[in-house]
Design an enzyme around this catalytic site. Structure first.
Site, short mmCIF file in Angstrom:
data_model
loop_
_atom_site.label_atom_id
_atom_site.label_comp_id
_atom_site.label_asym_id
_atom_site.label_seq_id
_atom_site.Cartn_x
_atom_site.Cartn_y
_atom_site.Cartn_z
CB THR A 96 -1.00 -0.11 1.17
OG1 THR A 96 -0.23 -0.35 2.37
CG2 THR A 96 -2.17 -0.86 0.98
CB CYS A 146 -5.86 2.27 7.49
SG CYS A 146 -4.10 1.78 7.58
CG PHE A 206 -5.68 5.70 4.79
CD1 PHE A 206 -4.96 4.81 4.91
CD2 PHE A 206 -5.84 7.03 4.35
CE1 PHE A 206 -3.62 5.35 4.54
CE2 PHE A 206 -4.40 7.62 3.84
CZ PHE A 206 -3.61 6.46 4.05
C1 HEM Z 1 -6.90 -1.71 7.09
C2 HEM Z 1 -5.40 1.45 3.40
C3 HEM Z 1 -0.86 1.43 5.26
C4 HEM Z 1 -1.99 -1.83 8.63
C5 HEM Z 1 -6.60 -0.91 5.94
C6 HEM Z 1 -7.77 -0.62 5.08
C7 HEM Z 1 -7.49 0.20 3.93
C8 HEM Z 1 -6.04 0.26 4.11
C9 HEM Z 1 -8.22 0.55 2.74
C10 HEM Z 1 -9.33 -1.31 5.11
C11 HEM Z 1 -9.39 -2.57 4.50
C12 HEM Z 1 -10.73 -3.04 4.57
O1 HEM Z 1 -11.98 -2.47 4.87
O2 HEM Z 1 -10.86 -4.55 4.38
C13 HEM Z 1 -3.94 1.51 3.57
C14 HEM Z 1 -3.23 2.27 2.62
C15 HEM Z 1 -1.91 2.58 3.18
C16 HEM Z 1 -2.05 1.67 4.44
C17 HEM Z 1 -3.58 3.14 1.39
C18 HEM Z 1 -0.80 3.32 2.92
C19 HEM Z 1 -0.87 4.13 2.01
C20 HEM Z 1 -0.82 0.64 6.33
C21 HEM Z 1 0.40 0.43 7.16
C22 HEM Z 1 -0.01 -0.32 8.13
C23 HEM Z 1 -1.39 -0.85 7.93
C24 HEM Z 1 1.63 1.19 6.98
C25 HEM Z 1 0.71 -1.20 9.27
C26 HEM Z 1 1.67 -0.47 10.01
C27 HEM Z 1 -3.56 -1.95 8.50
C28 HEM Z 1 -4.23 -3.04 9.32
C29 HEM Z 1 -5.60 -3.04 8.88
C30 HEM Z 1 -5.58 -1.86 7.89
C31 HEM Z 1 -3.54 -3.89 10.39
C32 HEM Z 1 -6.57 -3.81 9.54
C33 HEM Z 1 -7.48 -2.89 10.45
C34 HEM Z 1 -8.48 -3.29 10.96
O3 HEM Z 1 -9.53 -4.07 10.32
O4 HEM Z 1 -8.66 -3.60 12.39
N1 HEM Z 1 -5.73 -0.24 5.23
N2 HEM Z 1 -3.28 1.04 4.52
N3 HEM Z 1 -1.85 -0.26 6.73
N4 HEM Z 1 -4.26 -1.45 7.60
FE1 HEM Z 1 -3.81 -0.16 6.08
#
Ligand code: HEM
Length: 462
Positions: free
Chosen positions: A269, A406, A399
């Site tokens: 991502t 996220c 996000f």
């Molecule tokens: C969840 C985007 C960076 C960890 C998500 C979701 C999106 C997203 C759209 C929701 C997914 C869903 O609904 O199925 C992004 C984008 C990023 C990014 C665009 C960078 C530009 C990161 C980073 C980390 C991370 C750097 C970790 C350090 C997570 C985790 C979830 C999540 C653990 C699940 C949260 C939950 O359901 O409790 N992210 N993410 N993400 N992201 Fe990110």
């Protein structure tokens, strides 16, 4: 209002529209359909019945957590083979999600993330040094180098582990295993049912890759247990943290699930975001000059510090606009909690799988106007961004949403701003191929395919 049927492309019996989907880049087919069918459409794909919402008005409705929730299926369901009920892949209601979420929220908060600045800076400097050594004539494989950056940064900041990707030509075995694991999770999800017999070799490799991922994380956990440290990072937060609600601690398995999850969720991502941002800057010289000028005005030629991160609004605007046009997670899977009606006229049944097609909804002219398809960072400057978010709630969702949004957003943002600043400060960039046309590479996320650029040093390295 009367109920109306949700429009759908005609497909074959049983297979539905499966054969119409571009197997390499399914998103392009989804976008074509959305252009044809408008704000909502139904897709029948090998027995599955999926609704896709394509406008901001409907995305906004879908963000009501009382009515809709995250749906873990497709590739995400397969990724559970490796990381089970870790944060990203947990199914709603699984207790380990709540425990990990509550324990980890503070560890992902602004103060902790600021504490990771020096380590982020160190990895970003390694990237700068590598590109400086390449000299101005060597084509840089942009997404590969940003992927190394994102992985090394996550491993270092979250658990004090060094992949040292910039010191080896071969990637660390964990990185290959993770790449292959994700690709295979993806293809498993696309495979027709009842063909698993033909995939025994792939299955064996899949199990081996999962074993490498888990063994590496287990070793990191064991070595931390062996020698306690003062270091406060995501690993220590998970080892020491007690869930305020249940009093529970994370089990070792849950810690391992989540260590691997951070690397999976965070690396493609972030790497995709940085790659698309440079793709856009190179195509938009005005925006490029303004961004570089901002860095020169705010930082000059000295070292970048954590205080600079909040002082570069134009760079933030570039990142926001990039995620609007090129959301690296272009589709979010949800489902209806009850029988429901969308937009006052489209009936959906309880459990109906509904996709948020962000890559289309983010182009909604009702919100972004006639130039919605254009890259215009100015519209994302704080004031404009905030006003629009008030007028059109949920008009920018890269996000995700609510509880399942996220957790790594502040981490990703600090890293992306820092890397943009450092690279613009040190280099002038140009396309390797001035006629490059954007193609997507689609895995679990989107990236620009075969995008190369060249880097010319401006002066010394800061
Ligand atoms: C969840 C985007 C960076 C960890 C998500 C979701 C999106 C997203 C759209 C929701 C997914 C869903 O609904 O199925 C992004 C984008 C990023 C990014 C665009 C960078 C530009 C990161 C980073 C980390 C991370 C750097 C970790 C350090 C997570 C985790 C979830 C999540 C653990 C699940 C949260 C939950 O359901 O409790 N992210 N993410 N993400 N992201 Fe990110």
């Amino acid at each position: 209002e009367e109920l109306v049927p949700i429009p759908e492309p005609r497909g074959l019996p049983v297979l539905g529209v499966a054969l119409d989907i571009n197997p390499e880049v399914p998103i392009t087919t989804f976008l074509n359909w959305a252009n044809q069918y408008g704000e909502i459409m139904r897709l029948k794909i090998v027995g599955r019945d999926i609704v896709s919402v394509n406008s901001i008005a409907l995305v906004h409705e879908m963000c009501d957590e009382k009515r809709f929730e995250k749906n873990v299926s497709g590739p995400l369901m397969q990724v559970r083979n490796g990381v089970h009920d870790g944060l990203f892949t947990a199914i709603n209601g699984e207790p380990n999600w709540g425990i990990a979420h509550r324990v980890l929220m503070p560890a992902f908060g602004p103060m902790s993330i600021q504490g990771m600045f020096d380590e982020m800076h160190e990895i970003a400097s390694q990237l700068s040094l590598k590109w400086a050594r390449h000299g101005p004539t060597k084509p840089i494989m942009v997404t590969d180098d940003f992927t190394r950056l994102a992985l090394d940064t996550l491993a270092l900041c979250s658990m004090n582990f060094r992949f040292n990707s910039y010191y080896h030509d071969d990637m660390h075995p964990f990185i290959d295993a993770m790449g292959d694991f994700l690709v295979e999770s993806d293809s498993r999800a696309r495979r027709p049912p009842y063909t698993s017999f033909f995939h025994r070799a792939a299955d064996r490799k899949y199990e081996e890759d999962i074993a490498i991922l888990r063994k590496t994380a287990q070793d990191v956990l064991n070595s931390r247990k062996g020698k306690p440290t003062e270091r406060r990072d995501l690993l220590s937060a998970m080892m020491d943290g007690v869930d305020p609600k249940t009093g529970a601690k994370l089990t070792d398995d849950s810690i391992i699930d989540n260590l691997i999850t951070f690397l999976i969720a965070g690396h493609e991502t972030t790497s995709g975001l940085l790659s698309f941002a440079f793709y856009q800057l190179i195509r938009h010289p005005e925006a490029y000059r303004r961004a570089q000028q901002e860095v020169d005005d705010v930082v000059g030629t000295g070292p970048i510090t954590v205080e600079h991160i909040k002082k570069v609004p134009y760079i933030s605007a570039i990142l926001r606009e990039t995620l609007r046009l090129n959301p690296t997670i272009p589709i979010i899977g949800m489902q209806a909690k009850n029988d429901d009606v969308l937009g006052g006229k489209y009936a959906v049944k309880k459990g109906q799988s509904i996709l948020l097609l962000l890559a289309k909804a983010h182009l909604d002219p009702a919100v972004y106007g006639d130039d919605a398809n254009e890259f215009v960072p100015e519209r994302m400057l704080d004031e404009n961004f905030e006003r629009r978010s008030r007028e059109h709630p949920d008009c920018w969702k890269p996000f995700g949403n609510g509880m399942r949004g996220c957790i790594g957003r502040p981490f990703a943002w600090q890293e992306a701003v820092l890397v943009m600043m450092m690279l613009l400060q040190n280099f002038n960039f140009m396309p390797d191929d001035a006629n490059y046309n954007l193609h997507y590479k689609q895995t679990l996320t989107l990236k620009p395919k075969d995008f190369y650029m060249r880097a010319v040093l401006r002066g010394g390295i800061s």
